[in-house]
Design a protein around this motif. Structure first.
Motif, PDB file in Angstrom:
ATOM      1  N   LEU A 163       0.828  -1.207   0.000  1.00 34.02           N
ATOM      2  CA  LEU A 163       0.000   0.000   0.000  1.00 34.02           C
ATOM      3  C   LEU A 163       0.865   1.260   0.000  1.00 34.02           C
ATOM      4  O   LEU A 163       0.603   2.215  -0.733  1.00 34.02           O
ATOM      5  N   ALA A 164       1.921   1.251   0.823  1.00 34.43           N
ATOM      6  CA  ALA A 164       2.830   2.400   0.871  1.00 34.43           C
ATOM      7  C   ALA A 164       3.527   2.597  -0.476  1.00 34.43           C
ATOM      8  O   ALA A 164       3.693   3.728  -0.937  1.00 34.43           O
ATOM      9  N   ALA A 165       3.928   1.496  -1.111  1.00 35.68           N
ATOM     10  CA  ALA A 165       4.569   1.578  -2.427  1.00 35.68           C
ATOM     11  C   ALA A 165       3.605   2.147  -3.467  1.00 35.68           C
ATOM     12  O   ALA A 165       3.988   2.984  -4.295  1.00 35.68           O
ATOM     13  N   ALA A 166       2.342   1.701  -3.408  1.00 38.12           N
ATOM     14  CA  ALA A 166       1.338   2.206  -4.350  1.00 38.12           C
ATOM     15  C   ALA A 166       1.104   3.694  -4.134  1.00 38.12           C
ATOM     16  O   ALA A 166       1.014   4.472  -5.097  1.00 38.12           O
ATOM     17  N   LEU A 167       1.038   4.123  -2.873  1.00 39.53           N
ATOM     18  CA  LEU A 167       0.855   5.539  -2.561  1.00 39.53           C
ATOM     19  C   LEU A 167       2.059   6.360  -3.013  1.00 39.53           C
ATOM     20  O   LEU A 167       1.917   7.469  -3.532  1.00 39.53           O
ATOM     21  N   PHE A 168       3.250   5.794  -2.853  1.00 38.45           N
ATOM     22  CA  PHE A 168       4.486   6.453  -3.294  1.00 38.45           C
ATOM     23  C   PHE A 168       4.448   6.690  -4.810  1.00 38.45           C
ATOM     24  O   PHE A 168       4.694   7.804  -5.284  1.00 38.45           O
ATOM     25  N   VAL A 169       4.117   5.636  -5.564  1.00 36.14           N
ATOM     26  CA  VAL A 169       4.077   5.747  -7.035  1.00 36.14           C
ATOM     27  C   VAL A 169       2.980   6.714  -7.470  1.00 36.14           C
ATOM     28  O   VAL A 169       3.202   7.570  -8.339  1.00 36.14           O
ATOM     29  N   LEU A 170       1.794   6.601  -6.846  1.00 37.72           N
ATOM     30  CA  LEU A 170       0.685   7.499  -7.189  1.00 37.72           C
ATOM     31  C   LEU A 170       1.049   8.955  -6.921  1.00 37.72           C
ATOM     32  O   LEU A 170       0.808   9.830  -7.759  1.00 37.72           O
ATOM     33  N   SER A 171       1.655   9.213  -5.775  1.00 39.33           N
ATOM     34  CA  SER A 171       2.054  10.590  -5.433  1.00 39.33           C
ATOM     35  C   SER A 171       3.071  11.121  -6.435  1.00 39.33           C
ATOM     36  O   SER A 171       2.974  12.265  -6.885  1.00 39.33           O
ATOM     37  N   PHE A 172       4.050  10.282  -6.791  1.00 39.86           N
ATOM     38  CA  PHE A 172       5.068  10.695  -7.752  1.00 39.86           C
ATOM     39  C   PHE A 172       4.438  11.051  -9.098  1.00 39.86           C
ATOM     40  O   PHE A 172       4.757  12.085  -9.692  1.00 39.86           O
ATOM     41  N   VAL A 173       3.532  10.192  -9.566  1.00 40.66           N
ATOM     42  CA  VAL A 173       2.873  10.424 -10.856  1.00 40.66           C
ATOM     43  C   VAL A 173       2.048  11.710 -10.810  1.00 40.66           C
ATOM     44  O   VAL A 173       2.099  12.531 -11.737  1.00 40.66           O
ATOM     45  N   LEU A 174       1.292  11.887  -9.728  1.00 36.02           N
ATOM     46  CA  LEU A 174       0.453  13.093  -9.621  1.00 36.02           C
ATOM     47  C   LEU A 174       1.293  14.371  -9.596  1.00 36.02           C
ATOM     48  O   LEU A 174       0.930  15.372 -10.210  1.00 36.02           O
ATOM     49  N   ILE A 175       2.431  14.323  -8.898  1.00 41.85           N
ATOM     50  CA  ILE A 175       3.280  15.514  -8.801  1.00 41.85           C
ATOM     51  C   ILE A 175       4.080  15.736 -10.084  1.00 41.85           C
ATOM     52  O   ILE A 175       4.105  16.837 -10.639  1.00 41.85           O
ATOM     53  N   PHE A 176       4.727  14.680 -10.568  1.00 41.70           N
ATOM     54  CA  PHE A 176       5.665  14.824 -11.676  1.00 41.70           C
ATOM     55  C   PHE A 176       4.963  14.963 -13.027  1.00 41.70           C
ATOM     56  O   PHE A 176       5.352  15.796 -13.844  1.00 41.70           O
ATOM     57  N   ILE A 177       3.920  14.163 -13.254  1.00 40.85           N
ATOM     58  CA  ILE A 177       3.265  14.170 -14.575  1.00 40.85           C
ATOM     59  C   ILE A 177       2.095  15.150 -14.620  1.00 40.85           C
ATOM     60  O   ILE A 177       1.973  15.951 -15.543  1.00 40.85           O
ATOM     61  N   PHE A 178       1.241  15.088 -13.591  1.00 42.28           N
ATOM     62  CA  PHE A 178       0.030  15.908 -13.618  1.00 42.28           C
ATOM     63  C   PHE A 178       0.188  17.251 -12.906  1.00 42.28           C
ATOM     64  O   PHE A 178      -0.746  18.046 -12.855  1.00 42.28           O
ATOM     65  N   LYS A 179       1.376  17.496 -12.322  1.00 45.92           N
ATOM     66  CA  LYS A 179       1.701  18.781 -11.685  1.00 45.92           C
ATOM     67  C   LYS A 179       0.705  19.175 -10.582  1.00 45.92           C
ATOM     68  O   LYS A 179       0.374  20.353 -10.421  1.00 45.92           O
ATOM     69  N   VAL A 180       0.231  18.184  -9.830  1.00 42.68           N
ATOM     70  CA  VAL A 180      -0.677  18.466  -8.714  1.00 42.68           C
ATOM     71  C   VAL A 180       0.130  19.119  -7.591  1.00 42.68           C
ATOM     72  O   VAL A 180       1.247  18.695  -7.289  1.00 42.68           O
ATOM     73  N   ASN A 181      -0.440  20.131  -6.978  1.00 42.75           N
ATOM     74  CA  ASN A 181       0.221  20.833  -5.884  1.00 42.75           C
ATOM     75  C   ASN A 181       0.506  19.861  -4.734  1.00 42.75           C
ATOM     76  O   ASN A 181      -0.367  19.081  -4.338  1.00 42.75           O
ATOM     77  N   THR A 182       1.710  19.927  -4.180  1.00 44.70           N
ATOM     78  CA  THR A 182       2.103  18.991  -3.118  1.00 44.70           C
ATOM     79  C   THR A 182       1.230  19.127  -1.871  1.00 44.70           C
ATOM     80  O   THR A 182       1.076  18.155  -1.125  1.00 44.70           O
ATOM     81  N   LEU A 183       0.666  20.304  -1.646  1.00 40.46           N
ATOM     82  CA  LEU A 183      -0.232  20.489  -0.504  1.00 40.46           C
ATOM     83  C   LEU A 183      -1.402  19.509  -0.584  1.00 40.46           C
ATOM     84  O   LEU A 183      -1.766  18.876   0.418  1.00 40.46           O
ATOM     85  N   PHE A 184      -1.965  19.347  -1.783  1.00 42.67           N
ATOM     86  CA  PHE A 184      -3.094  18.429  -1.953  1.00 42.67           C
ATOM     87  C   PHE A 184      -2.652  16.968  -1.782  1.00 42.67           C
ATOM     88  O   PHE A 184      -3.400  16.144  -1.258  1.00 42.67           O
ATOM     89  N   ILE A 185      -1.434  16.663  -2.216  1.00 41.42           N
ATOM     90  CA  ILE A 185      -0.899  15.305  -2.044  1.00 41.42           C
ATOM     91  C   ILE A 185      -0.753  14.992  -0.560  1.00 41.42           C
ATOM     92  O   ILE A 185      -1.136  13.917  -0.084  1.00 41.42           O
ATOM     93  N   ILE A 186      -0.205  15.944   0.193  1.00 39.39           N
ATOM     94  CA  ILE A 186       0.002  15.734   1.632  1.00 39.39           C
ATOM     95  C   ILE A 186      -1.337  15.602   2.352  1.00 39.39           C
ATOM     96  O   ILE A 186      -1.536  14.678   3.154  1.00 39.39           O
ATOM     97  N   LEU A 187      -2.279  16.503   2.058  1.00 40.47           N
ATOM     98  CA  LEU A 187      -3.587  16.429   2.698  1.00 40.47           C
ATOM     99  C   LEU A 187      -4.310  15.132   2.345  1.00 40.47           C
ATOM    100  O   LEU A 187      -4.890  14.471   3.220  1.00 40.47           O
ATOM    101  N   GLY A 188      -4.241  14.755   1.067  1.00 41.71           N
ATOM    102  CA  GLY A 188      -4.872  13.504   0.629  1.00 41.71           C
ATOM    103  C   GLY A 188      -4.248  12.294   1.309  1.00 41.71           C
ATOM    104  O   GLY A 188      -4.959  11.369   1.729  1.00 41.71           O
ATOM    105  N   SER A 189      -2.931  12.303   1.469  1.00 40.38           N
ATOM    106  CA  SER A 189      -2.236  11.196   2.132  1.00 40.38           C
ATOM    107  C   SER A 189      -2.622  11.115   3.608  1.00 40.38           C
ATOM    108  O   SER A 189      -2.796  10.017   4.147  1.00 40.38           O
ATOM    109  N   CYS A 190      -2.752  12.282   4.252  1.00 36.29           N
ATOM    110  CA  CYS A 190      -3.178  12.311   5.664  1.00 36.29           C
ATOM    111  C   CYS A 190      -4.565  11.698   5.815  1.00 36.29           C
ATOM    112  O   CYS A 190      -4.794  10.844   6.686  1.00 36.29           O
ATOM    113  N   ILE A 191      -5.490  12.143   4.978  1.00 37.32           N
ATOM    114  CA  ILE A 191      -6.872  11.636   5.051  1.00 37.32           C
ATOM    115  C   ILE A 191      -6.899  10.142   4.761  1.00 37.32           C
ATOM    116  O   ILE A 191      -7.563   9.364   5.472  1.00 37.32           O
ATOM    117  N   LEU A 192      -6.162   9.716   3.749  1.00 41.18           N
ATOM    118  CA  LEU A 192      -6.114   8.298   3.398  1.00 41.18           C
ATOM    119  C   LEU A 192      -5.532   7.466   4.545  1.00 41.18           C
ATOM    120  O   LEU A 192      -6.054   6.397   4.877  1.00 41.18           O
TER     121      LEU A 192
END
Length: 196
Positions: A147-176
Motif C-alpha cells: 500500500l505504501a509503495a502504491a501511494l508512493f508511485v501514485l504521489s510521484f505520478v500526480l506531482i511529476f506528470i500531472f503537476k498536482v500541488n504537493t499540498l493536496f498530495i500531503i492532505l490527501g495522504s493524511c486523510i487516506l
C-alpha cells in the motif's frame, strides 16, 4: 524529578552546539539534511529513534517553514521543553544567518567571477547527489508495504506528470492514512491497550 539548573543549561548548550554544527555543515537544506540529522541525532547522540525522526521530517514537510528548522524545534522540545525548542531552532539557523550576511555583503563584488560561478555549479551538482541519496534512504525507511509503495508511485505520478500541488498530495495522504487506520481497526486496538 526536575533536572538541576546546571543540568538544563548543559543540555541546552549541547542542543545549540549540535544544531549549530548541523546547520553549518549541511548544504542543500530540506530532505538533503535527513542523512546528517539521522547520523547526528539518532545514531550518534541517541536523542531520537530513526523512525521518530522520519515522523518529525514528515510533519516538518507538512507544516509551514523550513523542514530542518521544524525538526530542530521538535527535537529541542523533546529534549528540554519549550526552551529546548527555541534553543534547537536558534542553533540550526544561526550558521545560515552568519553565512548569508557575509555573502550578501560581498555578492555584488564576486558573483561575476568565473571561478565563483564554477564553484556554485559544483555545489549544485553535489546537492543534487545529496538529495538523491536522502530520497533513497527516506523511501527505503518509509515504503515498507504494498500500500505504501502504491501511494508512493501514485504521489510521484500526480506531482511529476500531472503537476498536482504537493499540498493536496500531503492532505490527501493524511486523510487516506486516517481512513485506512480506521478501516483496519487501529483506533480500537489503541483504545483497548490504554484501558488495559
Amino acid at each position: 524529578m526536575k533536572s538541576s539548573p546546571d543540568g538544563l543549561l548543559s543540555r541546552l548548550l549541547n542542543l545549540f552546539a549540535a544544531f549549530f554544527k548541523i546547520g553549518a555543515c549541511t548544504f542543500g537544506g530540506g530532505i538533503a539534511m535527513l542523512p546528517i540529522l539521522d547520523r547526528e541525532l539518532a545514531q550518534k547522540r541517541h536523542w531520537v529513534e530513526s523512525d521518530e525522526l522520519l515522523d518529525y521530517f514528515a510533519i516538518g514537510q507538512s507544516t509551514p517553514g523550513i523542514i530542518a528548522v521544524n525538526v530542530a524545534t521538535f527535537v529541542g522540545y523533546k529534549r528540554a521543553g519549550i526552551i529546548g525548542g527555541i534553543v534547537g531552532t536558534l542553533g540550526i539557523v544561526t550558521p545560515s544567518i552568519i553565512i548569508i550576511t557575509i555573502i550578501a555583503s560581498f555578492i555584488s563584488n564576486f558573483s561575476d567571477i568565473l571561478w565563483v560561478q564554477k564553484a556554485l555549479l559544483g555545489i549544485n551538482v553535489s546537492v543534487a547527489a545529496l538529495l538523491t541519496y536522502a530520497v533513497y534512504n527516506f523511501a527505503k525507511k518509509s515504503v515498507k508495504t504494498v500500500l505504501a509503495a502504491a501511494l508512493f508511485v501514485l504521489s510521484f505520478v500526480l506531482i511529476f506528470i500531472f503537476k498536482v500541488n504537493t499540498l493536496f498530495i500531503i492532505l490527501g495522504s493524511c486523510i487516506l492514512g486516517v481512513c485506512i487506520a480506521g478501516f483496519r481497526g487501529d483506533y480500537r486496538k489503541d483504545n483497548e491497550e490504554h484501558h488495559d
